[in-house]
Design a protein around this motif. Structure first.
Motif, PDB file in Angstrom:
ATOM      1  N   GLU A  28      15.050   5.819   6.543  1.00  0.00           N
ATOM      2  CA  GLU A  28      15.027   6.811   7.497  1.00  0.00           C
ATOM      3  C   GLU A  28      13.816   7.767   7.059  1.00  0.00           C
ATOM      4  OE1 GLU A  28      17.921  10.866   9.036  1.00  0.00           O
ATOM      5  OE2 GLU A  28      18.553   9.243   7.322  1.00  0.00           O
ATOM      6  N   GLY A  29      13.651   7.915   5.575  1.00  0.00           N
ATOM      7  CA  GLY A  29      12.453   9.042   5.259  1.00  0.00           C
ATOM      8  C   GLY A  29      11.194   8.215   5.696  1.00  0.00           C
ATOM      9  N   ILE A  30      11.198   6.757   5.738  1.00  0.00           N
ATOM     10  CA  ILE A  30       9.770   6.430   6.232  1.00  0.00           C
ATOM     11  C   ILE A  30       9.539   6.584   7.625  1.00  0.00           C
ATOM     12  CG2 ILE A  30       8.718   4.166   6.293  1.00  0.00           C
ATOM     13  CD1 ILE A  30      10.285   3.179   3.695  1.00  0.00           C
ATOM     14  N   THR A  31      10.650   6.323   8.347  1.00  0.00           N
ATOM     15  CA  THR A  31      10.376   6.309   9.733  1.00  0.00           C
ATOM     16  C   THR A  31      10.178   7.715  10.376  1.00  0.00           C
ATOM     17  OG1 THR A  31      12.004   4.496  10.125  1.00  0.00           O
ATOM     18  CG2 THR A  31      11.732   5.965  11.787  1.00  0.00           C
ATOM     19  N   ASN A  32      10.949   8.748   9.594  1.00  0.00           N
ATOM     20  CA  ASN A  32      10.782  10.152   9.812  1.00  0.00           C
ATOM     21  C   ASN A  32       9.349  10.656   9.674  1.00  0.00           C
ATOM     22  OD1 ASN A  32      13.342  10.403  10.855  1.00  0.00           O
ATOM     23  ND2 ASN A  32      14.172  11.466   9.028  1.00  0.00           N
ATOM     24  N   ALA A  55       5.306  10.525  -8.873  1.00  0.00           N
ATOM     25  CA  ALA A  55       6.711   9.897  -8.511  1.00  0.00           C
ATOM     26  C   ALA A  55       6.988   9.094  -7.263  1.00  0.00           C
ATOM     27  CB  ALA A  55       7.751  11.140  -8.569  1.00  0.00           C
ATOM     28  N   THR A  56       7.662   8.004  -7.281  1.00  0.00           N
ATOM     29  CA  THR A  56       7.523   7.027  -6.320  1.00  0.00           C
ATOM     30  C   THR A  56       7.810   7.487  -5.056  1.00  0.00           C
ATOM     31  OG1 THR A  56       8.325   5.284  -7.896  1.00  0.00           O
ATOM     32  CG2 THR A  56       8.583   4.841  -5.578  1.00  0.00           C
ATOM     33  N   ARG A  57       8.742   8.450  -4.640  1.00  0.00           N
ATOM     34  CA  ARG A  57       8.934   8.861  -3.298  1.00  0.00           C
ATOM     35  C   ARG A  57       7.763   9.658  -2.823  1.00  0.00           C
ATOM     36  NH1 ARG A  57      12.174  11.081  -6.968  1.00  0.00           N
ATOM     37  NH2 ARG A  57      12.171  13.556  -7.465  1.00  0.00           N
ATOM     38  N   ALA A  58       7.047  10.596  -3.762  1.00  0.00           N
ATOM     39  CA  ALA A  58       6.128  11.513  -3.160  1.00  0.00           C
ATOM     40  C   ALA A  58       4.962  10.544  -2.905  1.00  0.00           C
ATOM     41  CB  ALA A  58       5.680  12.266  -4.366  1.00  0.00           C
ATOM     42  N   GLU A  59       4.634   9.764  -3.794  1.00  0.00           N
ATOM     43  CA  GLU A  59       3.576   8.662  -3.530  1.00  0.00           C
ATOM     44  C   GLU A  59       3.788   7.726  -2.153  1.00  0.00           C
ATOM     45  OE1 GLU A  59       1.297   6.155  -6.414  1.00  0.00           O
ATOM     46  OE2 GLU A  59       2.426   7.085  -8.077  1.00  0.00           O
ATOM     47  N   GLN A  60       5.060   7.392  -2.067  1.00  0.00           N
ATOM     48  CA  GLN A  60       5.161   6.714  -0.827  1.00  0.00           C
ATOM     49  C   GLN A  60       5.056   7.778   0.472  1.00  0.00           C
ATOM     50  OE1 GLN A  60       9.392   5.582  -1.481  1.00  0.00           O
ATOM     51  NE2 GLN A  60       8.545   3.264  -1.550  1.00  0.00           N
ATOM     52  N   THR A  61       5.428   8.976   0.383  1.00  0.00           N
ATOM     53  CA  THR A  61       5.132   9.919   1.609  1.00  0.00           C
ATOM     54  C   THR A  61       3.662  10.064   1.726  1.00  0.00           C
ATOM     55  OG1 THR A  61       7.095  10.946   0.780  1.00  0.00           O
ATOM     56  CG2 THR A  61       5.628  12.249   2.427  1.00  0.00           C
ATOM     57  N   GLN A  63       1.117   7.773   0.998  1.00  0.00           N
ATOM     58  CA  GLN A  63       0.879   6.733   1.555  1.00  0.00           C
ATOM     59  C   GLN A  63       0.881   6.745   3.114  1.00  0.00           C
ATOM     60  OE1 GLN A  63      -1.235   4.299   0.168  1.00  0.00           O
ATOM     61  NE2 GLN A  63      -1.084   4.663  -1.980  1.00  0.00           N
ATOM     62  N   ILE A  64       1.963   6.902   3.422  1.00  0.00           N
ATOM     63  CA  ILE A  64       2.217   6.973   4.860  1.00  0.00           C
ATOM     64  C   ILE A  64       1.253   7.948   5.508  1.00  0.00           C
ATOM     65  CG2 ILE A  64       4.037   7.544   6.640  1.00  0.00           C
ATOM     66  CD1 ILE A  64       6.093   6.570   4.532  1.00  0.00           C
ATOM     67  N   ILE A  65       1.257   9.325   4.952  1.00  0.00           N
ATOM     68  CA  ILE A  65       0.471  10.084   5.535  1.00  0.00           C
ATOM     69  C   ILE A  65      -1.034   9.725   5.741  1.00  0.00           C
ATOM     70  CG2 ILE A  65      -0.642  12.466   4.961  1.00  0.00           C
ATOM     71  CD1 ILE A  65       2.246  12.730   6.041  1.00  0.00           C
ATOM     72  N   ALA A  66      -1.532   9.097   4.637  1.00  0.00           N
ATOM     73  CA  ALA A  66      -2.839   8.596   4.687  1.00  0.00           C
ATOM     74  C   ALA A  66      -3.124   7.567   5.775  1.00  0.00           C
ATOM     75  CB  ALA A  66      -3.349   7.974   3.235  1.00  0.00           C
ATOM     76  N   GLU A  68      -1.301   6.656   8.563  1.00  0.00           N
ATOM     77  CA  GLU A  68      -0.814   7.283   9.842  1.00  0.00           C
ATOM     78  C   GLU A  68      -1.962   8.303  10.368  1.00  0.00           C
ATOM     79  OE1 GLU A  68       1.606   6.187  12.075  1.00  0.00           O
ATOM     80  OE2 GLU A  68       1.773   4.738  10.377  1.00  0.00           O
ATOM     81  N   LEU A  69      -2.675   9.032   9.469  1.00  0.00           N
ATOM     82  CA  LEU A  69      -3.677  10.026   9.707  1.00  0.00           C
ATOM     83  C   LEU A  69      -4.890   9.669   9.734  1.00  0.00           C
ATOM     84  CD1 LEU A  69      -1.934  13.352   8.744  1.00  0.00           C
ATOM     85  CD2 LEU A  69      -1.837  12.282  10.978  1.00  0.00           C
ATOM     86  N   ASN A  70      -5.028   8.166   9.321  1.00  0.00           N
ATOM     87  CA  ASN A  70      -6.299   7.677   9.119  1.00  0.00           C
ATOM     88  C   ASN A  70      -7.289   8.254   8.236  1.00  0.00           C
ATOM     89  OD1 ASN A  70      -5.858   5.833  11.241  1.00  0.00           O
ATOM     90  ND2 ASN A  70      -6.286   7.641  12.741  1.00  0.00           N
ATOM     91  N   TYR A  71      -6.635   8.703   7.175  1.00  0.00           N
ATOM     92  CA  TYR A  71      -7.310   8.837   6.008  1.00  0.00           C
ATOM     93  C   TYR A  71      -7.784   7.993   5.049  1.00  0.00           C
ATOM     94  CZ  TYR A  71      -7.882  11.369   1.200  1.00  0.00           C
ATOM     95  OH  TYR A  71      -8.389  11.870  -0.076  1.00  0.00           O
ATOM     96  N   ASP A  72      -9.346   7.924   4.558  1.00  0.00           N
ATOM     97  CA  ASP A  72      -9.565   6.679   3.921  1.00  0.00           C
ATOM     98  C   ASP A  72     -10.074   7.015   2.723  1.00  0.00           C
ATOM     99  OD1 ASP A  72     -11.901   8.324   4.867  1.00  0.00           O
ATOM    100  OD2 ASP A  72     -12.982   6.686   5.710  1.00  0.00           O
TER     101      ASP A  72
END
Length: 158
Positions: A28-32, A55-61, A63-66, A68-72
Motif C-alpha cells: 500500500e505504501g508503494i502504491t500510494n 533506513a530501508t523504508r525511507a530509501e524505498q520511498t 527510489q520511487i520518487i526518483a 516516478e519523477l524522472n530524477y536521474d
C-alpha cells in the motif's frame, strides 16, 4: 530562491521481528507513493537533489520518487536523518551546495514534522507519506530560516 520538499517515508510494515532500520514499505505504501508522484508531476516540480535517511523504508520511498519523477541524479543517503534531532536536520541542510536550488528530503517523524513546524509553524500531523513544500527567499542554504520561509503546500499521505 531555495525550495525544500520534506517527506515522511510512506506506509511501513508492522514487523516486530525486524530491526526498525530494516522495516520495509507495505505494498500500500508503494502504491500510494506512486499515486502521490502523479500529483507531484502535475505541479511540474524539479528536483536537483534527493537526500534520504538510509533506513530501508525511507530509501524505498526515495527510489520511487526518483523513478516516478524522472530524477536521474544520485540519491544521497545521510545517516544523520535517521533518528535526527531538529538541529541536526538544519545543519544537514546548511551543508547543501548552493548550486542545488531544489532539495527533496525523505525522513522520519518526529524530526521531519518538527522541522516543518520550526520553519513555517505548520501544525499538521506529518503522517506517513505526507509532504510539505517550503520556499526560501534566499540564495544560500546557510541562510534558510523561519523568517525567509514560506509554506507553499502541505499534503497528507494517501
Amino acid at each position: 530562491m531555495k525550495t525544500l520538499y520534506l517527506m515522511r517515508h510512506a506506509q511501513k510494515e508492522i514487523d516486530n521481528t525486524k530491526d526498525d532500520y530494516d522495516i520495509e514499505l507495505t505494498q500500500e505504501g508503494i502504491t500510494n507513493t506512486i499515486n502521490f508522484c502523479k500529483k507531484l508531476k502535475e505541479k511540474n516540480i524539479t528536483i536537483d537533489m534527493i537526500l534520504t535517511s538510509p533506513a530501508t523504508r525511507a530509501e524505498q520511498t526515495a527510489q520511487i520518487i526518483a523513478e516516478e519523477l524522472n530524477y536521474d541524479g544520485i540519491i544521497t543517503r545521510n545517516e544523520v536523518i535517521y533518528k535526527a534531532f531538529l538541529n541536526e536536520l538544519l545543519e544537514t541542510l546548511s551543508y547543501t551546495y548552493d548550486n542545488i536550488n531544489s532539495l527533496f528530503m525523505v525522513g522520519h517523524n518526529p524530526a521531519i514534522g518538527t522541522l516543518a513546524f520550526k520553519l513555517t509553524k505548520l501544525r499538521e500531523n506529518f503522517e506517513m507519506g505526507s509532504i510539505a513544500r517550503i520556499d526560501f527567499d534566499c540564495d544560500s542554504w546557510l541562510d534558510i530560516n523561519e523568517e525567509n520561509a514560506k509554506l507553499i503546500y502541505f499534503e497528507k499521505g494517501i
